[in-house]
Design a protein around this motif. Structure first.
Motif, mmCIF file in Angstrom:
data_model
loop_
_atom_site.group_PDB
_atom_site.id
_atom_site.type_symbol
_atom_site.label_atom_id
_atom_site.label_comp_id
_atom_site.label_asym_id
_atom_site.label_seq_id
_atom_site.Cartn_x
_atom_site.Cartn_y
_atom_site.Cartn_z
ATOM 1 N N HIS A 83 0.852 -1.204 0.000
ATOM 2 C CA HIS A 83 0.000 0.000 0.000
ATOM 3 C C HIS A 83 0.883 1.248 0.000
ATOM 4 O O HIS A 83 1.584 1.510 0.976
ATOM 5 N N HIS A 133 1.467 5.428 -2.068
ATOM 6 C CA HIS A 133 1.017 6.475 -3.006
ATOM 7 C C HIS A 133 2.247 7.047 -3.714
ATOM 8 O O HIS A 133 2.511 8.240 -3.677
ATOM 9 N N HIS A 171 -5.481 6.592 -4.494
ATOM 10 C CA HIS A 171 -6.871 6.681 -4.019
ATOM 11 C C HIS A 171 -7.821 6.603 -5.208
ATOM 12 O O HIS A 171 -7.535 7.147 -6.280
ATOM 13 N N GLU A 203 -6.401 1.941 -4.072
ATOM 14 C CA GLU A 203 -7.029 2.005 -2.741
ATOM 15 C C GLU A 203 -8.448 2.503 -2.962
ATOM 16 O O GLU A 203 -8.657 3.675 -3.264
ATOM 17 N N HIS A 235 -5.734 0.485 6.833
ATOM 18 C CA HIS A 235 -5.576 1.195 8.121
ATOM 19 C C HIS A 235 -6.833 1.263 9.004
ATOM 20 O O HIS A 235 -7.330 2.352 9.305
ATOM 21 N N ASP A 294 1.625 2.783 3.419
ATOM 22 C CA ASP A 294 0.725 3.889 3.044
ATOM 23 C C ASP A 294 1.561 5.164 2.846
ATOM 24 O O ASP A 294 1.121 6.263 3.189
ATOM 25 N N HIS A 338 3.231 8.413 1.475
ATOM 26 C CA HIS A 338 2.740 9.497 0.606
ATOM 27 C C HIS A 338 3.879 10.389 0.105
ATOM 28 O O HIS A 338 3.722 11.101 -0.877
HETATM 29 FE FE LIG Z 1 -3.463 5.025 1.343
#
Ligand SMILES: [Fe+2]
Length: 260
Positions: A5, A7, A42, A80, A136, A194, A196
Protein backbone atom coordinates in the motif's frame (compact mmCIF):
# COMPACT_ATOMS: atom_id res chain seq x y z
CA UNK A 1 10.38 -6.51 2.19
CA UNK A 2 7.25 -6.03 0.14
CA UNK A 3 4.91 -3.09 0.59
CA UNK A 4 1.29 -3.56 -0.53
CA UNK A 5 0.00 0.00 0.00
CA UNK A 6 1.68 3.21 -1.21
CA UNK A 7 1.02 6.47 -3.01
CA UNK A 8 4.25 6.49 -4.99
CA UNK A 9 2.74 7.19 -8.43
CA UNK A 10 3.17 10.81 -9.53
CA UNK A 11 0.27 13.15 -10.45
CA UNK A 12 -2.41 10.80 -9.09
CA UNK A 13 -3.48 11.88 -5.63
CA UNK A 14 -2.02 13.37 -2.43
CA UNK A 15 1.07 11.15 -2.83
CA UNK A 16 4.12 11.87 -5.02
CA UNK A 17 3.63 15.34 -6.57
CA UNK A 18 5.81 14.71 -9.63
CA UNK A 19 8.27 12.24 -11.15
CA UNK A 20 11.21 13.53 -9.11
CA UNK A 21 9.22 13.09 -5.89
CA UNK A 22 8.27 9.55 -6.96
CA UNK A 23 11.92 8.70 -7.69
CA UNK A 24 12.97 10.12 -4.31
CA UNK A 25 10.34 7.97 -2.61
CA UNK A 26 11.54 4.95 -4.57
CA UNK A 27 15.09 5.62 -3.36
CA UNK A 28 13.81 5.77 0.24
CA UNK A 29 11.97 2.48 -0.27
CA UNK A 30 15.10 0.83 -1.65
CA UNK A 31 17.20 2.21 1.22
CA UNK A 32 14.63 0.86 3.70
CA UNK A 33 15.12 -2.66 2.29
CA UNK A 34 11.95 -2.78 0.21
CA UNK A 35 12.15 -4.70 -3.08
CA UNK A 36 8.57 -4.45 -4.34
CA UNK A 37 5.95 -1.75 -3.88
CA UNK A 38 2.31 -1.94 -4.89
CA UNK A 39 1.18 1.51 -6.05
CA UNK A 40 -2.32 2.11 -4.69
CA UNK A 41 -3.64 5.56 -5.67
CA UNK A 42 -6.87 6.68 -4.02
CA UNK A 43 -9.99 5.95 -6.03
CA UNK A 44 -13.57 7.15 -5.58
CA UNK A 45 -12.86 8.76 -2.21
CA UNK A 46 -14.78 11.92 -3.06
CA UNK A 47 -11.61 13.77 -4.10
CA UNK A 48 -9.66 11.50 -6.44
CA UNK A 49 -10.76 9.29 -9.31
CA UNK A 50 -7.97 7.15 -10.75
CA UNK A 51 -9.23 4.69 -13.36
CA UNK A 52 -7.38 1.42 -13.82
CA UNK A 53 -5.84 2.21 -17.26
CA UNK A 54 -4.31 5.48 -15.94
CA UNK A 55 -2.71 3.62 -13.03
CA UNK A 56 -1.36 0.85 -15.26
CA UNK A 57 0.19 3.39 -17.63
CA UNK A 58 1.76 5.34 -14.74
CA UNK A 59 3.20 2.13 -13.26
CA UNK A 60 4.82 1.23 -16.59
CA UNK A 61 6.31 4.71 -16.87
CA UNK A 62 7.65 4.76 -13.30
CA UNK A 63 9.26 1.33 -13.75
CA UNK A 64 11.02 2.64 -16.86
CA UNK A 65 12.25 5.70 -14.94
CA UNK A 66 13.48 3.44 -12.13
CA UNK A 67 15.42 1.31 -14.58
CA UNK A 68 17.00 4.43 -16.07
CA UNK A 69 17.91 5.60 -12.56
CA UNK A 70 19.43 2.20 -11.69
CA UNK A 71 16.98 1.57 -8.85
CA UNK A 72 16.01 -2.15 -8.74
CA UNK A 73 12.70 -1.41 -6.98
CA UNK A 74 9.73 -3.05 -8.70
CA UNK A 75 6.41 -1.19 -8.77
CA UNK A 76 3.18 -3.12 -9.29
CA UNK A 77 -0.34 -1.78 -9.98
CA UNK A 78 -3.08 -1.52 -7.36
CA UNK A 79 -5.75 0.83 -6.13
CA UNK A 80 -7.03 2.00 -2.74
CA UNK A 81 -10.77 1.89 -3.30
CA UNK A 82 -13.18 3.77 -1.08
CA UNK A 83 -16.38 1.89 -0.31
CA UNK A 84 -18.89 3.39 -2.78
CA UNK A 85 -22.23 2.49 -4.28
CA UNK A 86 -21.08 1.07 -7.62
CA UNK A 87 -18.00 -0.75 -6.31
CA UNK A 88 -19.24 -4.27 -7.00
CA UNK A 89 -20.64 -3.33 -10.43
CA UNK A 90 -17.44 -1.53 -11.43
CA UNK A 91 -15.34 -4.48 -10.26
CA UNK A 92 -17.45 -6.83 -12.36
CA UNK A 93 -16.94 -4.55 -15.37
CA UNK A 94 -13.17 -4.84 -14.88
CA UNK A 95 -12.81 -1.16 -14.01
CA UNK A 96 -11.08 -1.66 -10.64
CA UNK A 97 -7.62 -2.98 -9.78
CA UNK A 98 -6.78 -5.57 -7.18
CA UNK A 99 -3.34 -5.70 -5.53
CA UNK A 100 -0.84 -6.71 -8.25
CA UNK A 101 -3.58 -8.53 -10.15
CA UNK A 102 -4.20 -10.90 -7.22
CA UNK A 103 -7.46 -11.92 -5.49
CA UNK A 104 -6.68 -9.31 -2.77
CA UNK A 105 -8.45 -5.95 -3.05
CA UNK A 106 -7.55 -2.91 -0.93
CA UNK A 107 -10.60 -1.15 0.52
CA UNK A 108 -10.78 2.14 2.37
CA UNK A 109 -13.48 3.08 4.86
CA UNK A 110 -14.25 6.67 5.86
CA UNK A 111 -12.14 7.66 8.89
CA UNK A 112 -15.10 8.42 11.13
CA UNK A 113 -17.19 5.25 10.87
CA UNK A 114 -17.64 1.75 9.49
CA UNK A 115 -20.09 1.98 6.56
CA UNK A 116 -23.41 0.29 7.26
CA UNK A 117 -23.02 -1.96 4.20
CA UNK A 118 -19.40 -2.90 4.98
CA UNK A 119 -20.19 -6.48 6.02
CA UNK A 120 -22.43 -6.92 2.98
CA UNK A 121 -19.75 -5.61 0.58
CA UNK A 122 -17.05 -7.84 2.13
CA UNK A 123 -19.36 -10.84 2.07
CA UNK A 124 -20.23 -10.28 -1.60
CA UNK A 125 -16.56 -9.87 -2.57
CA UNK A 126 -15.62 -13.08 -0.75
CA UNK A 127 -18.42 -15.00 -2.51
CA UNK A 128 -16.94 -13.78 -5.80
CA UNK A 129 -13.50 -15.09 -4.85
CA UNK A 130 -11.89 -11.83 -3.74
CA UNK A 131 -10.25 -11.15 -0.39
CA UNK A 132 -10.98 -7.67 0.97
CA UNK A 133 -7.98 -6.03 2.62
CA UNK A 134 -9.14 -3.24 4.92
CA UNK A 135 -6.71 -0.32 4.81
CA UNK A 136 -5.58 1.20 8.12
CA UNK A 137 -8.51 0.12 10.33
CA UNK A 138 -6.63 1.56 13.34
CA UNK A 139 -7.34 5.05 11.95
CA UNK A 140 -11.09 4.44 11.83
CA UNK A 141 -12.76 6.07 14.85
CA UNK A 142 -15.45 3.40 15.20
CA UNK A 143 -12.91 0.53 15.09
CA UNK A 144 -10.59 2.27 17.57
CA UNK A 145 -13.57 2.68 19.91
CA UNK A 146 -14.96 -0.80 19.36
CA UNK A 147 -12.50 -3.34 17.83
CA UNK A 148 -15.25 -5.96 17.53
CA UNK A 149 -16.41 -3.99 14.46
CA UNK A 150 -13.20 -5.09 12.74
CA UNK A 151 -13.33 -8.56 14.26
CA UNK A 152 -16.69 -9.14 12.56
CA UNK A 153 -15.15 -8.28 9.19
CA UNK A 154 -12.10 -10.49 9.68
CA UNK A 155 -14.37 -13.34 10.80
CA UNK A 156 -16.15 -12.98 7.46
CA UNK A 157 -12.78 -13.43 5.71
CA UNK A 158 -11.52 -9.87 5.27
CA UNK A 159 -7.96 -8.93 6.26
CA UNK A 160 -6.76 -5.99 8.36
CA UNK A 161 -3.84 -3.91 7.05
CA UNK A 162 -2.09 -1.81 9.66
CA UNK A 163 -0.07 1.30 8.76
CA UNK A 164 3.63 1.09 9.59
CA UNK A 165 3.77 4.57 11.08
CA UNK A 166 0.80 3.89 13.38
CA UNK A 167 2.67 0.92 14.80
CA UNK A 168 6.01 2.73 14.99
CA UNK A 169 4.40 5.43 17.14
CA UNK A 170 4.92 8.29 14.67
CA UNK A 171 1.21 9.17 14.83
CA UNK A 172 1.26 9.22 18.64
CA UNK A 173 1.18 6.74 21.51
CA UNK A 174 -2.61 6.40 21.48
CA UNK A 175 -2.67 5.16 17.89
CA UNK A 176 0.29 2.88 18.61
CA UNK A 177 -1.62 1.36 21.53
CA UNK A 178 -4.72 0.81 19.37
CA UNK A 179 -2.49 -0.76 16.69
CA UNK A 180 -0.83 -3.21 19.08
CA UNK A 181 -4.22 -4.08 20.57
CA UNK A 182 -5.66 -4.87 17.11
CA UNK A 183 -2.63 -7.10 16.40
CA UNK A 184 -3.08 -8.97 19.68
CA UNK A 185 -6.78 -9.48 18.90
CA UNK A 186 -5.77 -11.22 15.67
CA UNK A 187 -7.51 -8.71 13.41
CA UNK A 188 -4.33 -7.64 11.56
CA UNK A 189 -2.76 -9.89 8.92
CA UNK A 190 -0.51 -7.47 7.07
CA UNK A 191 1.49 -4.26 7.56
CA UNK A 192 2.10 -1.66 4.85
CA UNK A 193 3.55 1.83 4.62
CA UNK A 194 0.72 3.89 3.04
CA UNK A 195 3.69 6.14 2.12
CA UNK A 196 2.74 9.50 0.61
CA UNK A 197 6.10 11.32 0.48
CA UNK A 198 9.71 11.28 1.68
CA UNK A 199 9.28 13.43 4.78
CA UNK A 200 5.99 13.34 6.69
CA UNK A 201 4.62 10.01 5.54
CA UNK A 202 7.62 7.95 4.40
CA UNK A 203 7.88 4.18 3.88
CA UNK A 204 9.43 3.34 7.28
CA UNK A 205 8.60 -0.37 7.09
CA UNK A 206 11.82 -1.52 8.77
CA UNK A 207 11.14 0.70 11.79
CA UNK A 208 7.62 -0.73 12.16
CA UNK A 209 8.90 -4.28 11.85
CA UNK A 210 11.40 -3.59 14.64
CA UNK A 211 8.44 -2.65 16.86
CA UNK A 212 6.67 -5.85 15.81
CA UNK A 213 9.69 -7.96 16.78
CA UNK A 214 10.07 -6.21 20.12
CA UNK A 215 6.41 -5.99 21.12
CA UNK A 216 4.85 -9.01 19.43
CA UNK A 217 7.77 -11.40 18.82
CA UNK A 218 9.65 -12.94 15.92
CA UNK A 219 6.84 -15.30 14.90
CA UNK A 220 4.49 -12.39 14.32
CA UNK A 221 7.22 -10.58 12.42
CA UNK A 222 7.56 -13.58 10.08
CA UNK A 223 3.77 -13.84 9.80
CA UNK A 224 3.43 -10.23 8.57
CA UNK A 225 6.46 -10.43 6.31
CA UNK A 226 5.32 -13.61 4.57
CA UNK A 227 1.73 -12.45 4.21
CA UNK A 228 2.82 -9.39 2.18
CA UNK A 229 4.75 -11.70 -0.11
CA UNK A 230 1.83 -14.12 -0.41
CA UNK A 231 -0.61 -11.34 -1.29
CA UNK A 232 1.53 -10.11 -4.18
CA UNK A 233 2.07 -13.72 -5.35
CA UNK A 234 -1.73 -14.33 -5.13
CA UNK A 235 -1.15 -17.17 -2.68
CA UNK A 236 -3.38 -18.01 0.28
CA UNK A 237 -2.23 -16.05 3.32
CA UNK A 238 -1.95 -17.32 6.86
CA UNK A 239 -4.83 -15.87 8.85
CA UNK A 240 -4.06 -16.68 12.46
CA UNK A 241 -1.57 -14.27 13.94
CA UNK A 242 0.83 -16.21 16.20
CA UNK A 243 0.46 -13.53 18.85
CA UNK A 244 -3.28 -14.26 18.88
CA UNK A 245 -2.92 -18.01 19.17
CA UNK A 246 -0.35 -17.36 21.91
CA UNK A 247 -2.74 -15.14 23.82
CA UNK A 248 -5.55 -17.70 23.41
CA UNK A 249 -3.30 -20.36 24.94
CA UNK A 250 -2.36 -17.91 27.62
CA UNK A 251 -6.02 -17.32 28.42
CA UNK A 252 -6.64 -21.07 28.44
CA UNK A 253 -3.77 -21.74 30.83
CA UNK A 254 -4.91 -18.78 32.92
CA UNK A 255 -8.32 -20.42 33.13
CA UNK A 256 -6.86 -23.75 34.28
CA UNK A 257 -4.54 -22.15 36.81
CA UNK A 258 -7.47 -20.19 38.23
CA UNK A 259 -9.46 -23.44 38.47
CA UNK A 260 -6.51 -25.11 40.17
FE1 LIG B 1 -3.46 5.02 1.34
Amino acid sequence: MIDIHSHILPFMDDGAADVDAALAMAQDAHNDGITTVVATPHHANGVYMNPAPDIEAAVRLLNEKLQEAGNPLQVLPGQEIRIYGDLLDDLEKGQLLTLAGSRYILLEMPSSRVPRNMEEVCHELIIQGYVPVIAHPERNAEVAENPTKLERLTELGALGQLTAQSLAGTFGSKLQKVSLDLCRRGTIQVIASDAHDSSNRPFGLSEAYEVVKKQLGNETFDFFLHNSRRIVANEEIIRVNPVQSGSKLHRLFGFFSRKG
